[in-house]
Structures are given as structure tokens and as C-alpha cells.
Design a protein around this motif. Structure first.
Motif, PDB file in Angstrom:
ATOM      1  N   LYS A 247       0.826  -1.204   0.000  1.00  0.00           N
ATOM      2  CA  LYS A 247       0.000   0.000   0.000  1.00  0.00           C
ATOM      3  C   LYS A 247       0.860   1.253   0.000  1.00  0.00           C
ATOM      4  CE  LYS A 247      -3.994  -2.094   2.314  1.00  0.00           C
ATOM      5  NZ  LYS A 247      -4.824  -2.099   3.551  1.00  0.00           N
ATOM      6  N   ILE A 248       1.966   1.226   0.829  1.00  0.00           N
ATOM      7  CA  ILE A 248       2.879   2.378   0.855  1.00  0.00           C
ATOM      8  C   ILE A 248       3.476   2.597  -0.535  1.00  0.00           C
ATOM      9  CG2 ILE A 248       5.049   3.239   1.813  1.00  0.00           C
ATOM     10  CD1 ILE A 248       4.324   1.738   4.412  1.00  0.00           C
ATOM     11  N   ALA A 251       0.946   4.178  -2.777  1.00  0.00           N
ATOM     12  CA  ALA A 251       0.745   5.615  -2.541  1.00  0.00           C
ATOM     13  C   ALA A 251       1.900   6.413  -3.123  1.00  0.00           C
ATOM     14  CB  ALA A 251       0.599   5.884  -1.043  1.00  0.00           C
ATOM     15  N   ASN A 252       3.125   5.984  -2.831  1.00  0.00           N
ATOM     16  CA  ASN A 252       4.304   6.674  -3.383  1.00  0.00           C
ATOM     17  C   ASN A 252       4.252   6.674  -4.905  1.00  0.00           C
ATOM     18  OD1 ASN A 252       5.347   7.241  -0.822  1.00  0.00           O
ATOM     19  ND2 ASN A 252       6.479   5.293  -0.737  1.00  0.00           N
ATOM     20  N   SER A 253       3.880   5.579  -5.429  1.00  0.00           N
ATOM     21  CA  SER A 253       3.821   5.462  -6.891  1.00  0.00           C
ATOM     22  C   SER A 253       2.754   6.391  -7.459  1.00  0.00           C
ATOM     23  CB  SER A 253       3.539   4.012  -7.282  1.00  0.00           C
ATOM     24  OG  SER A 253       3.403   3.896  -8.669  1.00  0.00           O
ATOM     25  N   GLU A 254       1.619   6.505  -6.757  1.00  0.00           N
ATOM     26  CA  GLU A 254       0.542   7.363  -7.226  1.00  0.00           C
ATOM     27  C   GLU A 254       0.974   8.826  -7.216  1.00  0.00           C
ATOM     28  OE1 GLU A 254      -3.270   8.026  -8.757  1.00  0.00           O
ATOM     29  OE2 GLU A 254      -2.207   6.134  -8.361  1.00  0.00           O
ATOM     30  N   ALA A 255       1.655   9.267  -6.092  1.00  0.00           N
ATOM     31  CA  ALA A 255       2.137  10.653  -6.009  1.00  0.00           C
ATOM     32  C   ALA A 255       3.153  10.932  -7.107  1.00  0.00           C
ATOM     33  CB  ALA A 255       2.744  10.907  -4.629  1.00  0.00           C
TER      34      ALA A 255
END
Length: 467
Positions: A247-248, A251-255
């Protein structure tokens, strides 16, 4: 008297026939399943005598009166030995039922023992004798061994029996072929008890092995279940940890994705404007190049039309010139080939004519006896008529349109008229035949010159006088 002679001769022939027949009858052959034993006067041994001569698979002549013969049968004997109550080394009586197969040996020394001890005996007698020997030796072997050894180590037991029994059988000419022990029992049940003990031990060992295997199986099953639970818990923990890390990372990938998309959008907008300006500039340049290219194309097209027409005319002239040259060359080559063929044919004809002339001249020379002058005379004689004809025709074709002769009719010095002298002069203008031959380097024969015979003789007289 004559009858007695005939009877004597007949009796002698009959005796000789009987003797020869008897000799053949005394020649004995030995089959493969028997031993021929010749006894009587059979030779001298190391001790000064020999009781018999044994032959296996051969033949021998049996002398009458001093020798005789018999056969020993090699058929094996199967002997049942039902040994009961034999004492072992432990003083325990055992029963050893067995079967022995024996037969007369074919070894040289043992065959003599058989001839000495078994000759004349029946098969049953030999059977009984061998049975008694086997009984005694079997008891002896049992007495030297323990029951455990007899029961457990059958190979050693059979080896001892074979060694003892065969040694005794060889003394009478027999050979041990096979030993088969069926079963061993004892009166006290010791062997049976040993068997039960072994069976019970085997059963207990099997039960113990089964229990141990069951125990090991239960322990293994519990350990496996424990390991399963521990590994499942560890797997669950690792799974949760993995999910959180995932999940982390999501999220990093999405940002990072959004940041990259903004940068990409900014760059794309700028790039679009730059590319639009460049597109306009390139469009103007392309139109200008297109106009230039169009002008160049028109110019090149006009030049190409002129140059191509000139080149076509030039090439047409060259092709016509080449065709005319090729035609001239072929005509010249055809004429040259015709002239060459004509000259070759002419030369070949001349060669054949000269060859035939040479062969004819060679035949003429041979006909003249290899005399060249004689051969020339033969040729002259053959062509003389033609030469004279040619000489007479020298003035044949002289054309005289008009001849005026002033002749007074008076005769000349030799009684000839002027007209006769004129014609005679014309004919004498032809060279004589002798001069024609001299011009060619040849000499006309004297008899053709018209010389007299007496002149020829006058030419030879001085020579005669000189002699």
C-alpha cells in the motif's frame, strides 16, 4: 586221390573262414553308457600283474582262451536314506531323511576298483552295498555337528556328507552324483523349539518394529501439525506486512505518477507550441522548395526533351552504322570464305593431279628399267603425234586477207617457182622439232633426226681403229 585233395582244400577254406569269423566276433565295442571290463591275461602292471583292463567309449580285441569280458552299467542309482535316531554332537537323536544319487565312476583308477568289486553284481546288490556305506557315513557326519549347525548351515552339512560319503564310495568304484536332504527332525523337539523361538523372536521383532513405526508416525504427525501452524502464522504475518508495504509503495507510486503527469503536461504544452511554430516555418520553407523544385522540373523537362531527341537520333545513326558495318563484315567474310574454299578445292585438285602424275611418271621410270632417258623417250613417243600436230598448226591460223604473187613462170635454181618458194619459206619459219627439244634442255634421239645409219657407223669407226 583227387577227391581227398579237394576235401582237404575245402576243409582248409572252411577252417580259415571260421577262424576269421571268430576273430571278428572277438572284437568288442564299448557303448557310451557302459564300461568294457577285459579280464584274464591283460598285461603286466607295476606289481607284476593286473587284474582287469577297463575301457569306456572305445573297443578292444578279446583274445580267445586267455581273455574274457563283461560290461558294467553306468545307469545312476537313486538311493533313499531314511536315517532315524542318529546321535548328534549334543547327544540329541535326529532324523535325517535324504536321497543320494550314485553311479559307477569313469575315472581310470576308480573304474579298476569297480571292476574288482562290482563286476558280476546285479543292480540291486550294488544298491544295497552303496546304501550301507551311505548310512554309516551319514551317521558319522551327524555325530560331528551340533543340531543348530545342521539346521542352520545346510551347505556345511552337505559338504561334510559329500566329502565322507564320496571318499568311501570311490573305494568300490562308485561316484556320488547328488545329495538332497528333505527335512531334519529330532525326538525331543529341540529343532521345533528352535523354530518356534525363531518364529516368536521374529514376531516380537516385527511387533516392536510396528509399534516403533506407529510411535514415530504419531510424533511425526504432531510435529508436522505444529510446524504447519507456525508456518501458517508466519505466512499470515508476512502477508500483512507485505500488504502494508504494497500500500505504501502504491501511494508513493501514485504521487510520483501525478507529479510526472504534471511535468509531462507542462512539457507537452510547451512542445506543442514550439512544434506548431516549427511546423509553420517548415511549411513556408517546404512551399518555397516546392516552387523551386517545380521550376527546376520544368527546366529539366525541356532540356530532357531536347537531349533525348538528340540522343535518340544519335543512337539511331550508330545502330544503322553498326548494322551496315556488320552486314559488310559478313559479306566480306562470306566472300573470303568462298575464295578460301575455292582455293582450297583448287589446290586439292592440283595436288591430286600432281600426285597422280608423279605416280604415273614413277611407273614409266620403272617400265624403262629405272633409266631416266629411256623414260623420257617413252613419254616423247607417246606425245610425238601431238607435238608434230602443234608444230604444223603454228601457221594454221595466220590470216592473209590478200596475197598478190608476181610469177613469171620461170623456174628457180632448184626448179621451183616463186610461189612455191614463198610457201616453203613460210613453213620453214616454224622452228624444227630438234630445236624445240634443245630449248627445253633435252636431246632428240638420232633416229628421229633423220641421220643415216652409215653416219652412225662412221662415228664409231675411229674408236674401233683406236682400239
Amino acid at each position: 586221390m583227387g577227391q581227398f585233395v579237394i576235401i582237404g582244400i575245402s576243409a582248409g577254406i572252411l577252417f580259415l573262414f571260421i577262424l576269421i569269423y571268430s576273430m571278428f566276433r572277438r572284437y568288442k565295442r564299448c557303448p557310451s553308457d557302459r564300461i568294457l571290463v577285459v579280464y584274464g591275461k591283460v598285461g603286466v602292471g607295476t606289481d607284476g600283474s593286473r587284474s582287469a583292463k577297463c575301457i569306456h567309449g572305445g573297443a578292444a580285441f578279446i583274445w580267445p582262451i586267455i581273455q574274457d569280458y563283461e560290461f558294467l552299467d553306468l545307469t545312476p542309482l537313486s538311493i533313499d536314506i531314511d536315517l532315524k535316531g542318529a546321535l548328534s554332537k549334543q547327544n540329541i537323536r535326529v532324523d535325517v531323511p535324504s536321497r543320494f544319487t550314485v553311479g559307477i565312476s569313469t575315472e581310470p583308477g576308480i573304474m579298476n576298483n569297480a571292476a574288482e568289486r562290482l563286476l558280476g553284481l546285479q543292480q540291486q546288490q550294488i544298491y544295497d552295498l552303496a546304501k550301507d556305506i551311505i548310512f554309516g557315513q551319514l551317521r558319522l557326519v551327524v555325530a560331528t555337528m551340533d543340531i543348530e549347525e545342521i539346521n542352520n548351515n545346510r551347505d556345511k552339512f552337505l559338504s561334510n556328507v559329500t566329502a565322507n560319503v564320496e571318499a568311501e564310495l570311490q573305494k568300490i568304484g562308485l561316484k556320488l552324483i547328488n545329495v538332497n536332504v528333505t527335512d531334519i527332525k529330532d525326538e525331543s523337539g529341540y529343532i521345533e523349539a528352535l523354530g518356534k523361538e525363531a518364529a516368536a523372536k521374529a514376531i516380537n521383532d516385527a511387533k516392536k518394529s510396528v509399534a516403533e513405526k506407529n510411535r514415530d508416525g504419531s510424533i511425526g504427525e504432531a510435529n508436522a501439525y505444529q510446524d504447519q501452524r507456525v508456518q501458517v502464522a508466519n505466512a499470515d504475518a508476512k502477508a500483512v506486512e507485505g500488504e502494508n508495504l504494497a500500500k505504501i509503495q502504491i501511494a508513493n507510486s501514485e504521487a510520483l505518477r501525478r507529479e510526472k503527469e504534471a511535468e509531462a503536461l507542462k512539457l507537452a504544452t510547451a512542445a506543442e507550441k514550439v512544434q506548431a511554430a516549427k511546423a509553420l516555418e517548415e511549411a513556408y520553407a517546404a512551399e518555397q522548395q516546392a516552387e523551386n523544385a517545380r521550376a527546376e522540373k520544368e527546366k529539366a523537362s525541356q532540356q530532357a526533351d531536347i537531349i533525348v531527341s538528340i540522343e535518340i537520333e544519335k543512337r539511331k545513326i550508330e545502330i544503322q552504322a553498326e548494322a551496315e558495318a556488320e552486314n559488310i563484315r559478313r559479306i566480306a567474310k562470306g566472300k573470303a570464305d568462298g575464295v578460301l574454299f575455292e582455293k582450297e578445292a583448287e589446290a586439292k585438285g592440283i595436288f591430286e593431279v600432281l600426285t597422280k602424275q608423279a605416280e604415273g611418271l614413277n611407273q614409266i621410270v620403272k617400265a624403262a628399267g629405272n633409266d631416266v632417258n629411256g623414260a623420257a623417250l617413252l613419254i616423247i613417243a607417246d606425245k610425238l603425234q601431238d607435238l608434230v600436230k602443234l608444230q604444223s598448226e603454228a601457221i594454221k591460223n595466220i590470216k592473209i586477207d590478200k596475197v598478190t604473187v608476181w610469177d613469171g613462170g620461170n623456174g628457180g635454181k632448184d626448179g621451183k617457182t616463186s610461189t612455191a618458194n614463198f610457201l616453203s619459206g613460210i613453213y620453214q619459219s616454224v622452228p624444227p622439232l630438234d630445236e624445240v627439244f634443245k630449248m627445253t634442255g633435252m636431246e632428240l634421239p638420232k633416229y628421229l633426226k633423220g641421220e643415216k645409219k652409215d653416219e652412225q657407223q662412221a662415228d664409231t669407226e675411229p674408236d674401233n681403229k683406236t682400239e
